[in-house]
Design an enzyme around this catalytic site. Structure first.
Site, short mmCIF file in Angstrom:
data_model
loop_
_atom_site.label_atom_id
_atom_site.label_comp_id
_atom_site.label_asym_id
_atom_site.label_seq_id
_atom_site.Cartn_x
_atom_site.Cartn_y
_atom_site.Cartn_z
N SER A 200 0.82 -1.20 0.00
CA SER A 200 0.00 0.00 0.00
C SER A 200 0.86 1.25 0.00
O SER A 200 1.85 1.35 0.72
CB SER A 200 -0.93 0.01 1.22
OG SER A 200 -1.70 1.18 1.25
N ASP A 201 0.46 2.20 -0.82
CA ASP A 201 1.01 3.54 -0.74
C ASP A 201 0.57 4.15 0.59
O ASP A 201 -0.42 3.72 1.20
CB ASP A 201 0.50 4.36 -1.92
CG ASP A 201 0.95 5.81 -1.85
OD1 ASP A 201 2.13 6.04 -1.56
OD2 ASP A 201 0.10 6.69 -2.07
N LYS A 202 1.30 5.15 1.06
CA LYS A 202 0.93 5.80 2.33
C LYS A 202 0.06 7.02 2.11
O LYS A 202 -1.11 7.06 2.52
CB LYS A 202 2.19 6.20 3.11
CG LYS A 202 1.88 6.90 4.45
CD LYS A 202 3.13 7.43 5.11
CE LYS A 202 3.68 8.66 4.42
NZ LYS A 202 2.79 9.84 4.58
#
Length: 811
Positions: free
Chosen positions: A253-255
């Site tokens: 996941s991207d932040k």
């Protein structure tokens, strides 16, 4: 499968069997239509990127400034970079300073201040200031263009279900062809059948043994799963991704904007330096150092003005305001209240500290606070005001802390994902310390690494040159950490590729252009709410509501869809095996002559073509309802294990086959008067039947067994009564079985396809009229034996881990 059915169509038409050929032709067109629809639905990420690669640019051409298509700028062009405009290419800043929003490219939440010599990247947006810039790189040589190249290199993945169906169909079709060809030769040699008659029986047997509707049923099940996901506000752009979602055991996941809100918020922690100040008063002072009743000028003003009590600010009169200057790194305002004038400022901690009259006394404390916050990745904003009449003596008021906070449901989503067997890795372009703090807040592994230890992109720049040893060389390092920070799009791409090579089924969530390549490379790309066009076009699923909690819901829905497809395939393989082997073995081991039947048209057991087609159409028609069935989603990721599928299917088929052959033997033995007295039918109190009733009896038996096999297959390793079927499936089966029972019971006494057929209940005695009931009781008895054999098979596979049955579940 299509080739075999086309051949069967041609043969049926050549034999002038128009109804049978028409049915096959209709099914072929239905399959082709569904395939066309799926192709049309494919995502078009590259087209979206090309569209976004065409902004306008203000360039100095022919001695004057003019607006031109950004696609025609070249290196060396002088362009204007002004607030509100998109950066048309990778440009170096000539003089002055600007603030650039790079969130969609790098994941950085706050705008980046750029001065002379810095490179503003294509795809970013100028949010403040105006400078002249010189174009350095254009098109595919820009940072943004490399992202497009990564996207273009990812070939369309048809998903596991496509390859599973191909393998299942290949095995069943090959087996059916071998048995049918063998049967054809045996009929010609042993029974001396005419070529036309032998060919007609063989073709019909081949057609009913090939699971014609398998692709339609699977596609329908996936489409219904897509509809179920849409209720959860998830748009599916590739149907096969639902099946892939059921196997996901690694979520990358991207932040920024995915795990977090992509919106800076003031935190509760506020360090104050005098008793009269608290977080509320410090926020008011910070707001006074801005134009609080005007639209915010930057992200910091937006954050402060959204948290401060602006009504309290209205009690002050702002006499002078100095906006943010990158050189001094602070804002300043002069204010008056109740005849008293003072100044207030907010800005970088070290700058504001040096302005204070007691800077040396506070320095150690302030530096310790800043160091502690920096170590945790928390940003800060320092506020000070003057305390003398001359507005020259500055006093530190407080240090506000702020962070891009996690979404409200992110922590619980990650916890649930781990419970359901899915590991979560954070992959962000943001600062390492900020990523580590976010990992701590979300109870993730805070061991966030930087890209120094990651594999490098091929020097050719072509993703097709990426070695297939990434998983072996870098897999252990990636699995041992909680994620990566400071990464670029190519890093995210390589991380996902390495994990896939390691054997993981990877899902990727993201919202920015920098996430698009990884979204495309992953097994399931998920664009979150508010994602850029490029991210949405690259994704297999798009979330239309904020938050990530729906991702776990989507996994469980996908696992339910997987269970439905698995149940259907187990049933369909089993039904095919029992049907083709029943008629095949009937030809070889149960010639009717052995039972005193000397009908030249009935030398071996077979049924009219219409009965064959009724079995196929009623079963496949009802199976469309499998997509509505109730299931229990697995708590572990699901993977196809075709060896186990064929073993379980074979066990179910074997029991049904034995029961069918036994009934055929008993029925044939009860036709001739000579054998009747010693027959099993006589011993069981079943009345003697005619040759034509053998046909309708076995037709009914095969039809009932097929449906009961479905209800045994749908519950997996549990007993068939473990959980009830859906009303749609149940009543669909009841309707089809009612039709089959009525057809068998009331079939007219006639000769069809040279086969004598008599209704099963045609007779004067009550015992004869109840023959359909007896067949039902016989099938139900064997159904319990069949389900017991299925449960025992699963227990055996589980206990000894046969064909990696247990190992694959716990990967």
């Amino acid at each position: 499968m299509p080739i075999a059915i086309w051949i069967a169509c041609i043969i049926e038409f050549a034999l002038e069997n128009w109804p049978d050929g028409g049915i096959l032709l209709g099914i072929q067109f239905a399959n082709a239509t569904i395939g066309w629809y799926e192709t049309m639905k494919a995502g078009n990420a590259v087209a979206a990127l090309k569209q976004s690669l065409k902004p306008n640019a203000t360039a100095f051409r022919d001695g004057k400034w003019q607006n031109i298509d950004a696609s025609i700028v070249v290196p060396g062009d002088l362009v204007k970079l002004a607030a509100g405009s998109a950066v048309p290419a990778d440009c170096s800043v000539n003089e002055g300073s600007i603030e650039v929003d790079e969130a969609a490219l790098t994941g950085e939440s706050l705008p980046v201040t750029m001065v002379e010599g810095h490179i503003a990247k294509m795809g970013s947006t100028v949010v403040r200031g105006e400078v002249d810039g010189t174009v350095q790189f254009t098109g595919m040589y820009t940072f943004f263009g490399k992202t497009a190249l990564l996207l273009n290199s990812v070939e369309a993945d048809l998903g596991n279900i496509h390859y599973v169906l191909v393998k299942v169909m290949f095995v069943l079709t090959l087996l059916s062809l071998i048995l049918c060809i063998t049967c054809f030769g045996y009929l010609m040699g042993k029974y001396k059948l005419a070529f036309r008659d032998a060919l007609e029986f063989t073709v019909v047997l081949l057609v009913v043994s090939i699971p014609i509707a398998i692709e339609i049923v699977v596609t329908t099940t996936l489409a219904l799963g897509s509809k179920e996901l849409s209720i959860q506000k998830v748009i599916v752009t590739r149907l096969s991704s639902i099946e892939m979602m059921s196997a996901v055991n690694m979520l990358c996941s991207d932040k920024t904007g995915t795990l977090t809100l992509n919106k800076m918020e003031i935190q509760e922690t506020c360090h104050t330096f005098s008793p009269e100040h608290d977080i509320k008063s410090v926020l008011v002072l910070a707001a006074l150092a801005a134009k609080w009743r005007e639209p915010p000028r930057d992200a910091l003003d937006t954050m402060v003005l959204g948290s401060a009590n602006l009504d309290e600010c209205d009690n002050y009169e702002q006499l002078q305001f100095l906006p943010f200057d990158p050189k001094v790194k602070r804002t300043e305002a002069t204010l008056r209240r109740d005849g008293k004038t003072f100044k207030v400022t907010k800005g970088a901690p070290n700058i504001v500290l040096d302005m204070c009259h007691n800077a040396e006394d506070l320095r150690a404390r302030v530096e310790k606070i800043i160091e502690d916050l920096a170590r945790r990745g928390v940003r800060c904003l320092t506020v000070a005001r003057t305390i003398d009449d001359n507005c020259e003596k500055w006093e530190m008021s407080g240090i506000l802390t702020f962070l891009d906070p996690p979404r409200p449901d992110t922590k619980e989503t990650i916890r649930k994902a781990k419970v359901y067997g899915v590991d979560v890795k954070m992959i962000t372009g943001d600062n390492q310390l900020i990523a580590q703090e976010m990992a701590r807040m979300l109870n993730m592994d805070p061991n966030i690494l930087t890209p120094e230890g990651l594999p490098q992109f091929p020097e050719s720049g072509d993703p097709k040159d990426i070695p297939d040893t990434l998983g072996r060389d870098y897999g252990d390092m990636m699995l041992a950490c909680g994620g990566f920070a400071h990464v670029y799009p190519e890093h995210k791409y390589l991380i996902v590729e390495a994990l896939r090579q390691r054997g993981f089924t990877c899902a990727m969530t993201g919202d920015g252009v920098n996430d698009a390549p990884a979204l495309k490379r992953s097994d399931v790309g998920i664009a979150v709410h508010g994602a850029t066009d490029a991210a949405r076009a690259s994704a297999d699923m798009v979330l239309t509501d904020p938050g990530l909690s729906v991702v776990v819901d989507a996994m469980l829905i996908a696992r339910g869809v997987f269970q439905r497809m698995l149940s259907f395939l187990i049933y369909r393989v089993s039904a095919t095996l029992q049907l083709v082997f029943f008629f095949f073995l009937g030809v070889f081991i149960l010639p009717t002559e052995r039972f005193g039947i000397h009908d030249k048209s009935f030398q071996f057991f077979h049924i009219p073509v219409l009965m064959f087609m009724l079995i196929t159409l009623l079963n496949d028609g009802t199976l469309m309802a499998i997509g509505y069935d109730y299931v229990r989603p697995s708590e572990r990721p699901q993977r196809w294990n075709l060896r186990v599928l064929f073993v379980v299917s074979s066990v179910l088929a074997f029991v049904a086959l034995v029961s069918s052959l036994l009934l055929l033997w008993m029925a044939l033995d009860a036709v001739n008067e000579v054998n009747w007295e010693q027959s099993w039918f006589k011993g069981l109190g079943i009345p003697q039947i005619d040759q034509g009733q053998v046909v309708t009896m076995l037709y009914l038996k095969v039809s009932i067994s097929d449906f009961l096999t479905l209800f045994a297959a749908r519950t997996g390793a549990d007993w068939f009564w473990a959980y009830r079927p859906s009303p749609v499936l149940f009543w669909g089966a009841v309707g089809s079985l009612t039709i089959s029972t009525c057809v068998a019971a009331f079939w007219p006494d006639q000769t069809m396809d040279d086969i004598i057929t008599i209704g099963l209940s045609h007779g004067d005695s009550t015992a004869v009229k109840l023959l359909p009931l007896w067949v039902w009781l016989y099938c139900i008895f064997w159904w319990f034996l069949q389900d017991a054999a299925k449960v025992a098979t699963y227990k055996f596979l589980d206990h000894y881990d046969i064909f990696s049955y247990l190992s694959l579940i716990h990967i």
